[in-house]
Design an enzyme around this catalytic site. Structure first.
Site, short mmCIF file in Angstrom:
data_model
loop_
_atom_site.label_atom_id
_atom_site.label_comp_id
_atom_site.label_asym_id
_atom_site.label_seq_id
_atom_site.Cartn_x
_atom_site.Cartn_y
_atom_site.Cartn_z
N GLU A 67 15.21 -4.73 -70.46
CA GLU A 67 14.08 -5.58 -70.86
C GLU A 67 13.86 -5.51 -72.36
O GLU A 67 13.61 -6.52 -73.02
CB GLU A 67 12.80 -5.15 -70.13
CG GLU A 67 12.88 -5.24 -68.62
CD GLU A 67 13.35 -3.95 -67.97
OE1 GLU A 67 14.21 -3.25 -68.54
OE2 GLU A 67 12.86 -3.64 -66.87
N VAL A 99 21.61 -0.16 -72.17
CA VAL A 99 22.69 0.43 -72.97
C VAL A 99 22.40 1.92 -73.10
O VAL A 99 21.46 2.31 -73.79
CB VAL A 99 22.78 -0.24 -74.36
CG1 VAL A 99 23.91 0.39 -75.17
CG2 VAL A 99 23.00 -1.75 -74.22
N CYS A 104 8.92 -0.24 -70.98
CA CYS A 104 9.23 -1.68 -71.09
C CYS A 104 8.00 -2.54 -70.83
O CYS A 104 7.84 -3.59 -71.46
CB CYS A 104 10.36 -2.05 -70.14
SG CYS A 104 11.96 -1.46 -70.73
N CYS A 119 16.56 0.23 -72.35
CA CYS A 119 16.51 -0.55 -71.12
C CYS A 119 16.86 -2.02 -71.37
O CYS A 119 16.78 -2.52 -72.49
CB CYS A 119 15.12 -0.49 -70.50
SG CYS A 119 14.53 1.15 -70.08
ZN LIG Z 1 12.50 0.21 -69.30
#
Ligand SMILES: [Zn+2]
Length: 141
Positions: free
Chosen positions: A60, A48, A94, A58
């Site tokens: 994840e 987003v 992430c 992200c």
């Molecule tokens: Zn990421």
């Protein structure tokens, strides 16, 4: 615990589908991520973006935040797929974020045709930093 072939096929399907949830008007780089909980639930997320680029998140991390705030706290796998067509691996932030809640999770990176590359997070983020480094108990089993 490794996924069965059926679970991997389902994870690939849902991960590729999750890209449709992406809000990525700036990069046009849609990413989907789906977590598999220890009890077999699938939790989807997508990237987003934001006009203030650094405020984006992200796929994840979106999936993990959804899971944690839904009371789901134990994970065995995560699928990641992007609009690039080839495999895409989680970014550094992430990897660290996943490590907090799932230090030994298996990461399935899917291509457009459903084929995948599998790497455990322990390989993607060796000698990771986590709660135990701060003398805090790991939050999850
Ligand atoms: Zn990421």
């Amino acid at each position: 615990m490794p996924l069965s072939e059926d679970q991997i096929a389902e994870l690939g399907k849902q991960t590729l589908e999750a890209r449709k949830l992406s809000y990525s008007p700036y990069s046009n780089f849609a990413v989907g991520a789906v977590l598999v909980s220890s009890s077999g639930e699938f939790i989807a997320g997508a990237n987003v973006e934001n006009a203030c680029y650094g405020a984006g998140i992200c796929a994840e991390r979106t999936a993990m935040v959804k899971a944690i705030t839904s009371g789901i706290k134990s994970f065995i796998a995560v699928g990641v797929a992007s609009s690039a067509g080839t495999t895409t691996s989680p970014c550094g932030i992430c990897r660290q974020f996943l490590r907090e809640f799932a230090p030994v999770i298996d990461v399935y990176m899917f291509s457009e045709d459903g084929s995948y590359v599998l790497e455990p997070l322990t390989t993607l983020l060796p000698r990771s930093f986590g709660p135990s480094n701060l003398n805090i108990a790991e939050p999850l089993p």
